[in-house]
Design a protein around this motif. Structure first.
Motif, PDB file in Angstrom:
ATOM      1  N   HIS A 140     -10.422  21.288  -1.202  1.00 56.81           N
ATOM      2  CA  HIS A 140     -10.218  20.288  -0.148  1.00 56.81           C
ATOM      3  C   HIS A 140     -10.012  18.944  -0.830  1.00 56.81           C
ATOM      4  N   ALA A 141      -8.850  18.361  -0.666  1.00 58.03           N
ATOM      5  CA  ALA A 141      -8.520  17.094  -1.312  1.00 58.03           C
ATOM      6  C   ALA A 141      -8.547  15.965  -0.291  1.00 58.03           C
ATOM      7  N   VAL A 142      -9.184  14.858  -0.662  1.00 58.90           N
ATOM      8  CA  VAL A 142      -9.236  13.676   0.195  1.00 58.90           C
ATOM      9  C   VAL A 142      -8.394  12.579  -0.454  1.00 58.90           C
ATOM     10  N   VAL A 143      -7.506  11.990   0.339  1.00 56.03           N
ATOM     11  CA  VAL A 143      -6.617  10.942  -0.166  1.00 56.03           C
ATOM     12  C   VAL A 143      -6.752   9.719   0.728  1.00 56.03           C
ATOM     13  N   THR A 144      -7.063   8.588   0.123  1.00 54.89           N
ATOM     14  CA  THR A 144      -7.152   7.338   0.871  1.00 54.89           C
ATOM     15  C   THR A 144      -6.323   6.283   0.156  1.00 54.89           C
ATOM     16  N   SER A 145      -6.378   5.048   0.624  1.00 52.57           N
ATOM     17  CA  SER A 145      -5.555   4.011   0.005  1.00 52.57           C
ATOM     18  C   SER A 145      -6.116   2.633   0.293  1.00 52.57           C
ATOM     19  N   VAL A 146      -5.599   1.675  -0.445  1.00 52.50           N
ATOM     20  CA  VAL A 146      -5.779   0.273  -0.085  1.00 52.50           C
ATOM     21  C   VAL A 146      -4.820  -0.036   1.062  1.00 52.50           C
ATOM     22  N   ASN A 147      -4.966  -1.206   1.671  1.00 54.89           N
ATOM     23  CA  ASN A 147      -3.979  -1.674   2.641  1.00 54.89           C
ATOM     24  C   ASN A 147      -2.816  -2.307   1.896  1.00 54.89           C
ATOM     25  N   ARG A 148      -1.616  -2.013   2.349  1.00 56.80           N
ATOM     26  CA  ARG A 148      -0.413  -2.626   1.777  1.00 56.80           C
ATOM     27  C   ARG A 148       0.355  -3.323   2.903  1.00 56.80           C
ATOM     28  N   ASP A 149      -0.259  -4.380   3.424  1.00 52.67           N
ATOM     29  CA  ASP A 149       0.298  -5.066   4.588  1.00 52.67           C
ATOM     30  C   ASP A 149       1.576  -5.832   4.285  1.00 52.67           C
ATOM     31  N   GLU A 150       1.904  -5.993   3.003  1.00 48.16           N
ATOM     32  CA  GLU A 150       3.137  -6.701   2.668  1.00 48.16           C
ATOM     33  C   GLU A 150       4.368  -5.823   2.895  1.00 48.16           C
ATOM     34  N   ARG A 151       4.143  -4.531   3.148  1.00 44.00           N
ATOM     35  CA  ARG A 151       5.235  -3.584   3.337  1.00 44.00           C
ATOM     36  C   ARG A 151       5.334  -3.161   4.797  1.00 44.00           C
ATOM     37  N   GLU A 152       6.551  -3.045   5.294  1.00 43.82           N
ATOM     38  CA  GLU A 152       6.760  -2.605   6.669  1.00 43.82           C
ATOM     39  C   GLU A 152       6.233  -1.190   6.876  1.00 43.82           C
ATOM     40  N   ASP A 153       6.386  -0.330   5.844  1.00 35.82           N
ATOM     41  CA  ASP A 153       5.935   1.062   5.975  1.00 35.82           C
ATOM     42  C   ASP A 153       4.484   1.245   5.563  1.00 35.82           C
ATOM     43  N   GLY A 154       3.831   0.191   5.071  1.00 43.35           N
ATOM     44  CA  GLY A 154       2.427   0.265   4.694  1.00 43.35           C
ATOM     45  C   GLY A 154       2.111   1.263   3.597  1.00 43.35           C
TER      46      GLY A 154
END
Length: 322
Positions: A140-154
């Motif tokens: 079971h793999a968990v993938v998260t991220s930082v916010n990339r609000d500078e990009r339209e697609d995030g």
């Protein structure tokens, strides 16, 4: 009147600490970016015994650290200073953090670095994540991220490609994604939903009254909408909160009602721990008995599974939530 996000001072709520913009160590603020809030320091309160954990150790943990470094990856375990890192890593599990390790938001609770990310996306990152997950033998793999609000697609295309790569490298491996709100740009969210992850996780983090000090660039109703859209498309949904930030029990129970309304399947509840003196102080250490009470009430209200305890974090026992 509220001042712009790059103002040097943010208005305070009654009884809250003052947050000030800091430039330098976490990146100078620019339009759309806010430096890490500096909380006026208070003497740290000694943690109760139930919050004491052992430091990470052992050959399995050491090998995982080397593996993460070798593949030039980031884990939320390290960046967020998770108290369960030793337990989870020794057991051979980890949560991958994609889209870099610099976040465009400045949440008052989070230890991840705030600033301006390097421009563009790392399109080789999904391959490296999948390869590391394969070597680790994850089921079971968990993938998260930082916010990339500078990009339209995030950064949504990297989420999608990471899901595809993991499934290609490890047939039968289930995938959980812990996603940002994509600023309410639903076309970006749809890029992730189209890959049909086994669990769609988006944390609301706290009760709505505290958002201006806990998640100043987020919106509670928008976060609920992320979960509702995901559930409407047939995905298993999950969300979590931290307690000890000044919320009341009634506010937590009302939040549970909101979760039931939008169809959240799994809820996590854990104690907020102040990462550094620059972050929001702990208002209260919640007793383990209260966590048990929250679990009982949440499941009685109709949430299928509530993972509730002082050291619970969003990805804790994640493999049990599929």
């Amino acid at each position: 009147m509220l001042k712009p996000l790059n103002s040097t001072v943010r208005p305070s709520l009654p009884g809250e600490v003052t947050l000030k913009k800091v430039s330098g160590a976490t990146g100078d603020a620019a339009p759309g970016f806010v430096g890490l809030p500096l909380v006026e320091t208070q003497p740290r309160v000694r943690r109760p015994d139930w919050l004491r954990v052992k430091l990470p150790y052992g050959p399995v943990y050491k090998n995982l650290v080397e593996l993460i470094d070798e593949h030039d990856l980031h884990t939320v375990c390290q960046s967020a200073r998770c108290p369960n890192m030793g337990e989870c890593w020794t057991a051979g599990t980890a949560t991958f953090m994609i889209l870099g390790n610099v976040c465009t938001r400045s949440c008052g609770f989070c230890a991840v670095q705030t600033g301006r990310p390097e421009p563009g996306l790392d399109y080789d990152e999904p391959r490296r994540v999948a390869n590391a997950a394969r070597i680790m033998g994850l089921k079971h793999a968990v993938v998260t991220s930082v916010n990339r609000d500078e990009r339209e697609d995030g950064g949504a295309p990297i989420f999608a490609e990471t899901i595809r790569r993991i499934r290609k490298e490890i047939p039968g491996c289930t995938v959980e994604v812990l996603i940002p709100d994509f600023r309410g740009i639903w076309s970006a969210l749809q890029i992730v939903l189209d890959e049909r992850p086994e669990i769609l996780n988006h944390n609301v983090e706290s009760v709505p009254r505290l958002y201006r000090r806990v998640r100043p660039q987020a919106d509670y109703e928008r976060s609920l909408r992320v979960l509702e859209i995901s559930k409407d498309q047939g995905l298993r949904t999950k969300s979590g909160i931290m307690v000890g930030l000044g919320e009341t029990e009634d506010e937590v129970l009302t939040l549970m009602d909101d979760f039931v309304r939008v169809g959240v399947d799994v809820m996590t509840i854990g104690q907020y721990l102040q990462p550094t003196h620059m972050h929001l102080p702990v208002e209260e250490f919640i007793h383990p008995d209260q966590f048990k009470r929250y679990k009982e009430i949440g499941e009685a209200k109709g949430i299928e599974h509530v993972e509730s305890g002082p050291l619970v974090r969003s990805s804790y026992h994640a493999e049990r939530h599929v």
